[in-house]
Design an enzyme around this catalytic site. Structure first.
Site, PDB file in Angstrom:
ATOM      1  N   ASP A   4       1.043  -0.654  -0.011  1.00 40.74           N
ATOM      2  CA  ASP A   4      -0.062  -0.177   0.086  1.00 40.74           C
ATOM      3  C   ASP A   4       0.816   1.246  -0.169  1.00 40.74           C
ATOM      4  O   ASP A   4       0.572   2.074   0.894  1.00 40.74           O
ATOM      5  CB  ASP A   4      -0.585  -0.041   1.184  1.00 40.74           C
ATOM      6  CG  ASP A   4      -1.976  -1.495   1.186  1.00 40.74           C
ATOM      7  OD1 ASP A   4      -2.082  -1.408   0.064  1.00 40.74           O
ATOM      8  OD2 ASP A   4      -2.194  -1.500   2.401  1.00 40.74           O
TER       9      ASP A   4
ATOM     10  N   LYS B 114       1.973   2.015  -5.012  1.00 39.15           N
ATOM     11  CA  LYS B 114       2.052   1.894  -6.424  1.00 39.15           C
ATOM     12  C   LYS B 114       1.524   1.844  -7.662  1.00 39.15           C
ATOM     13  O   LYS B 114       1.703   2.118  -8.539  1.00 39.15           O
ATOM     14  CB  LYS B 114       2.484   0.114  -6.632  1.00 39.15           C
ATOM     15  CG  LYS B 114       3.295  -0.548  -5.055  1.00 39.15           C
ATOM     16  CD  LYS B 114       3.518  -1.853  -4.628  1.00 39.15           C
ATOM     17  CE  LYS B 114       2.065  -2.449  -4.109  1.00 39.15           C
ATOM     18  NZ  LYS B 114       2.019  -2.311  -2.863  1.00 39.15           N
TER      19      LYS B 114
ATOM     20  N   GLY C  38      -4.358  -4.419  -4.279  1.00 38.52           N
ATOM     21  CA  GLY C  38      -5.418  -3.292  -4.107  1.00 38.52           C
ATOM     22  C   GLY C  38      -4.345  -2.042  -4.715  1.00 38.52           C
ATOM     23  O   GLY C  38      -4.338  -1.516  -3.794  1.00 38.52           O
ATOM     24  N   HIS C  39      -4.607  -1.793  -5.538  1.00 38.68           N
ATOM     25  CA  HIS C  39      -3.806  -0.824  -6.293  1.00 38.68           C
ATOM     26  C   HIS C  39      -4.873   0.469  -6.538  1.00 38.68           C
ATOM     27  O   HIS C  39      -5.549   0.037  -7.987  1.00 38.68           O
ATOM     28  CB  HIS C  39      -2.407  -0.777  -7.845  1.00 38.68           C
ATOM     29  CG  HIS C  39      -1.998  -2.616  -6.806  1.00 38.68           C
ATOM     30  ND1 HIS C  39      -1.153  -2.471  -7.322  1.00 38.68           N
ATOM     31  CD2 HIS C  39      -1.482  -2.258  -6.060  1.00 38.68           C
ATOM     32  CE1 HIS C  39      -0.001  -3.678  -7.111  1.00 38.68           C
ATOM     33  NE2 HIS C  39      -0.412  -3.373  -5.878  1.00 38.68           N
TER      34      HIS C  39
ATOM     35  N   GLN D  43       2.123  -5.787  -3.015  1.00 32.35           N
ATOM     36  CA  GLN D  43       2.058  -6.051  -1.479  1.00 32.35           C
ATOM     37  C   GLN D  43       4.194  -5.455  -2.077  1.00 32.35           C
ATOM     38  O   GLN D  43       3.742  -4.161  -2.031  1.00 32.35           O
ATOM     39  CB  GLN D  43       2.335  -7.954  -1.518  1.00 32.35           C
ATOM     40  CG  GLN D  43       1.422  -8.950  -0.984  1.00 32.35           C
ATOM     41  CD  GLN D  43       0.768  -9.045  -2.787  1.00 32.35           C
ATOM     42  OE1 GLN D  43       1.165  -9.411  -3.337  1.00 32.35           O
ATOM     43  NE2 GLN D  43      -0.588  -8.545  -2.268  1.00 32.35           N
TER      44      GLN D  43
HETATM   45  P1  GDP Z   1      -0.368   0.213  -3.352  1.00 37.04           P
HETATM   46  O1  GDP Z   1      -1.473  -0.886  -2.828  1.00 37.04           O
HETATM   47  O2  GDP Z   1       0.579   0.113  -3.115  1.00 37.04           O
HETATM   48  O3  GDP Z   1      -0.697   0.651  -4.668  1.00 37.04           O
HETATM   49  O4  GDP Z   1      -1.621   1.168  -2.575  1.00 37.04           O
HETATM   50  P2  GDP Z   1      -2.896   1.620  -2.239  1.00 37.04           P
HETATM   51  O5  GDP Z   1      -3.656   2.340  -3.127  1.00 37.04           O
HETATM   52  O6  GDP Z   1      -3.667   0.187  -1.601  1.00 37.04           O
HETATM   53  O7  GDP Z   1      -2.935   2.647  -0.758  1.00 37.04           O
HETATM   54  C1  GDP Z   1      -2.741   3.956  -1.700  1.00 37.04           C
HETATM   55  C2  GDP Z   1      -3.555   5.256  -0.601  1.00 37.04           C
HETATM   56  O8  GDP Z   1      -2.908   6.203  -1.441  1.00 37.04           O
HETATM   57  C3  GDP Z   1      -5.065   5.399  -2.346  1.00 37.04           C
HETATM   58  O9  GDP Z   1      -5.960   5.533  -1.883  1.00 37.04           O
HETATM   59  C4  GDP Z   1      -4.164   6.361  -3.231  1.00 37.04           C
HETATM   60  O10 GDP Z   1      -5.236   6.705  -4.153  1.00 37.04           O
HETATM   61  C5  GDP Z   1      -3.518   7.389  -2.579  1.00 37.04           C
HETATM   62  N1  GDP Z   1      -2.305   8.052  -2.606  1.00 37.04           N
HETATM   63  C6  GDP Z   1      -1.802   7.595  -3.289  1.00 37.04           C
HETATM   64  N2  GDP Z   1      -0.591   8.357  -3.709  1.00 37.04           N
HETATM   65  C7  GDP Z   1      -1.109   9.664  -2.682  1.00 37.04           C
HETATM   66  C8  GDP Z   1      -0.132  10.562  -2.146  1.00 37.04           C
HETATM   67  O11 GDP Z   1       0.864  11.269  -2.748  1.00 37.04           O
HETATM   68  N3  GDP Z   1      -1.208  11.091  -1.161  1.00 37.04           N
HETATM   69  C9  GDP Z   1      -1.809  10.856  -0.855  1.00 37.04           C
HETATM   70  N4  GDP Z   1      -2.666  11.901   0.391  1.00 37.04           N
HETATM   71  N5  GDP Z   1      -2.244   9.873  -0.757  1.00 37.04           N
HETATM   72  C10 GDP Z   1      -2.292   9.017  -2.178  1.00 37.04           C
HETATM   73  P1  IMO Z   2      -1.211  -4.632  -2.433  1.00 28.41           P
HETATM   74  O1  IMO Z   2      -0.353  -4.586  -3.491  1.00 28.41           O
HETATM   75  C1  IMO Z   2      -1.107  -4.798   1.873  1.00 28.41           C
HETATM   76  C2  IMO Z   2      -1.209  -8.155   3.980  1.00 28.41           C
HETATM   77  C3  IMO Z   2      -2.833  -9.181   4.538  1.00 28.41           C
HETATM   78  C4  IMO Z   2      -1.742  -9.948   5.708  1.00 28.41           C
HETATM   79  C5  IMO Z   2      -0.756 -10.642   4.801  1.00 28.41           C
HETATM   80  C6  IMO Z   2      -1.438 -12.382   4.068  1.00 28.41           C
HETATM   81  O2  IMO Z   2      -2.354  -3.512  -2.084  1.00 28.41           O
HETATM   82  O3  IMO Z   2       0.122  -3.734  -1.657  1.00 28.41           O
HETATM   83  P2  IMO Z   2      -2.405 -12.656   1.990  1.00 28.41           P
HETATM   84  O4  IMO Z   2      -4.201 -12.591   1.730  1.00 28.41           O
HETATM   85  O5  IMO Z   2      -1.671 -12.183   1.331  1.00 28.41           O
HETATM   86  O6  IMO Z   2      -2.513 -14.188   2.423  1.00 28.41           O
HETATM   87  O7  IMO Z   2      -2.363 -11.371   3.424  1.00 28.41           O
HETATM   88  O8  IMO Z   2       0.040 -10.047   3.675  1.00 28.41           O
HETATM   89  N1  IMO Z   2      -1.393  -7.703   2.333  1.00 28.41           N
HETATM   90  C7  IMO Z   2      -0.970  -6.670   2.123  1.00 28.41           C
HETATM   91  N2  IMO Z   2      -0.757  -5.720   2.909  1.00 28.41           N
HETATM   92  N3  IMO Z   2      -1.244  -4.910   1.005  1.00 28.41           N
HETATM   93  C8  IMO Z   2      -1.346  -5.649   0.168  1.00 28.41           C
HETATM   94  O9  IMO Z   2      -0.667  -5.450  -1.671  1.00 28.41           O
HETATM   95  C9  IMO Z   2      -1.135  -5.897   0.825  1.00 28.41           C
HETATM   96  N4  IMO Z   2      -1.365  -8.129   0.629  1.00 28.41           N
HETATM   97  C10 IMO Z   2      -1.352  -8.717   1.002  1.00 28.41           C
HETATM   98  O10 IMO Z   2      -3.012  -7.771   5.380  1.00 28.41           O
HETATM   99  O11 IMO Z   2      -0.879  -9.454   6.261  1.00 28.41           O
HETATM  100 MG    MG Z   3      -2.752  -1.729  -2.215  1.00 28.54          MG
END
Ligand code: GDP
Ligand code: IMO
Ligand code: MG
Length: 422
Positions: free
Chosen positions: A13, A16, A40-41, A222
């Site tokens: 998270d 990415k 979840g990207h 991840q």
């Molecule tokens: P990922 O799994 O690495 O793709 O990240 P996620 O999408 O799960 O979580 C990142 C969250 O932060 C999402 O809700 C993005 O829309 C948000 N986000 C990404 N870059 C920024 C930033 O620079 N500032 C803020 N405030 N939010 C951001």
């Molecule tokens: P992105 O790509 C954050 C965590 C789960 C749990 C552990 C194992 O959005 O960054 P799993 O379902 O993979 O067997 O869970 O890994 N986890 C993540 N945490 N971002 C993710 O993906 C994750 N995918 C799995 O919360 O601790």
């Molecule tokens: Mg994510």
């Protein structure tokens, strides 16, 4: 030729999705190489918000081809739902998505076994998407692959053998109802029709693309500390998000990778159980969660929040080979008078020489902090490095130096235009 592996540098998270979306304008192909719909990207474009789980985030750029490699575990229902949702939003998938014949399928019993384990004393806090049990079957050499969808007889036989074993387990060990094998066979036979068109020999495709001088971006899911081998085991996912996984998870040889790009959140978050040395269980942690909107993009769970851990990211840099990095969510730190950065760990009063992935030791460490002044300024509309307040620049320089990489991008908000390139 440019072949870049983009990796999450912490516990996932990091943002990415947003950075892949920006970079993919400059790439021909975007490849997912591990994980599954546990990812979840998020990509925000104008008022629209997309959350990608299985399909590479490059899909939002019309000219980009998207590839799902052999290292990914695919829940066909989740995949078809995602395709449908994207098509409803006007994103065309036809001819733009390639899926490796060697990727493994997530079956209904994988999700069930994931849920059963999460109700036991060995729970991890998984996303419940069946990821771990699917990789168990892959490594036990009884998994069912995408290619099996192409032969109805093979598919049916493999499902029958697997379900016989799983039903035994469900009945005798877990005291649960048995699964209806015919219903599952019917469901999976139907996936064939919808998925056939995407099935490709991915290693050959990537090999030919490199010969044609196409540029390729690998989208890690991840993060490094969730890596099954290099992360905080057992509180990890069941794949290799680290850069080496791009090779085994797609069939690209290491000699073809030109650079590794790290996505680094300006503070630290984690979802699920496991050690987290810089976690803040006080109002400052709550403030990060609220301002940063730190709730899971896949499960909606509140993310645990803490200060930036340079010691951890330095370890991540080492195992991934990160050369350059994007610092994300810097805007979230804008309203703290003081900001702490962990620069090393102490255990029993002694400074550690290396990052301990062993959870028992990691649970016991005391983070050593350096305190930096905050900037108390809204930076979310700034578009050039020169506009940033001196204290924000100071923070960036400090974490770059402590973590050992060069910063080439700074994200100050979720949208495409909230990005500063250096
Ligand atoms: P990922 O799994 O690495 O793709 O990240 P996620 O999408 O799960 O979580 C990142 C969250 O932060 C999402 O809700 C993005 O829309 C948000 N986000 C990404 N870059 C920024 C930033 O620079 N500032 C803020 N405030 N939010 C951001
Ligand atoms: P992105 O790509 C954050 C965590 C789960 C749990 C552990 C194992 O959005 O960054 P799993 O379902 O993979 O067997 O869970 O890994 N986890 C993540 N945490 N971002 C993710 O993906 C994750 N995918 C799995 O919360 O601790
Ligand atoms: Mg994510």
């Amino acid at each position: 030729m440019s072949v870049t592996v983009l990796v999450g540098s912490q516990w996932g998270d990091e943002g990415k999705g947003k950075i892949v979306d920006i970079l993919s304008e400059r790439y021909d192909i975007v490849v997912r190489y591990q994980g599954g719909a546990n990812a979840g990207h998020t990509v925000e474009i104008g008022d629209r918000k997309f959350v990608l789980h299985l399909i590479p985030s490059g899909i939002l750029r019309e000219k980009v081809l998207c590839v799902i490699g052999n290292g990914v575990v695919i829940d066909p229902k989740a995949l078809l739902d995602e395709i449908k949702q994207l098509e409803e939003l006007g994103i065309s998938i036809k001819g733009r998505l390639l899926i490796s014949h060697n990727a493994h399928l997530i079956m209904p019993y994988h999700k069930l076994l994931d849920a059963i384990n999460e109700n036991s004393s060995t729970k991890i806090g998984t996303t419940g998407r069946g990821i771990g049990p699917c990789y168990i079957d892959k490594y036990a050499r009884r998994g069912i692959k995408i290619v099996d969808l192409l032969d109805k007889k093979v598919l049916e036989e493999k499902i029958r053998i697997n379900i016989e074993e799983k039903n035994n387990l469900l009945r005798k060990v877990y005291n649960q109802d048995e699964l209806d094998v015919d219903e599952i066979i019917k469901e999976y036979l139907a996936f064939d029709e919808a998925i056939d068109q995407y099935i490709t020999d991915v290693p050959l495709f990537l090999h030919n693309s490199i010969l044609e001088d196409k540029s390729i971006l690998f989208e890690g899911a991840q993060g490094a500390l969730l890596d099954i081998d290099h992360g905080t085991y057992p509180y990890v996912t069941s794949s290799n998000p680290t850069s080496g996984g791009a090779c085994t998870g797609s069939g690209i040889p290491p000699t073809k990778i030109s650079s590794v790009f790290g996505i680094v959140k300006a503070y630290t978050t984690r979802v699920g159980f496991g050690p987290f040395p810089t976690e803040m269980l006080d109002d400052k942690g709550e403030k990060l969660r609220t301002i940063g909107n730190e709730f899971g993009a896949t499960t909606g769970r509140p993310r645990r929040c803490g200060w930036y851990d340079a010691y951890l990211v330095n370890y991540s840099r080492m195992i991934n080979g990160i050369q350059r990095a994007a610092i994300t969510k810097l805007d979230v730190l804008s309203y703290f008078d003081e900001i702490k950065v962990c620069i090393s760990y102490e255990l029993n009063g002694k400074k550690l020489k290396s990052f301990p992935t062993d959870v028992n030791r990691l649970n016991e460490v005391t983070p050593v902090y350096e305190t930096l002044p905050g900037w108390n300024t809204d930076i979310s509309k700034m578009t050039a490095y020169s506009q940033l307040p001196a204290n924000a620049k100071n923070y960036l320089e400090f974490i770059s130096q402590q973590s050992g990489f060069e910063i080439s991008m700074i994200s100050v908000g979720p949208k495409r235009n909230q990005t500063i390139e250096l």
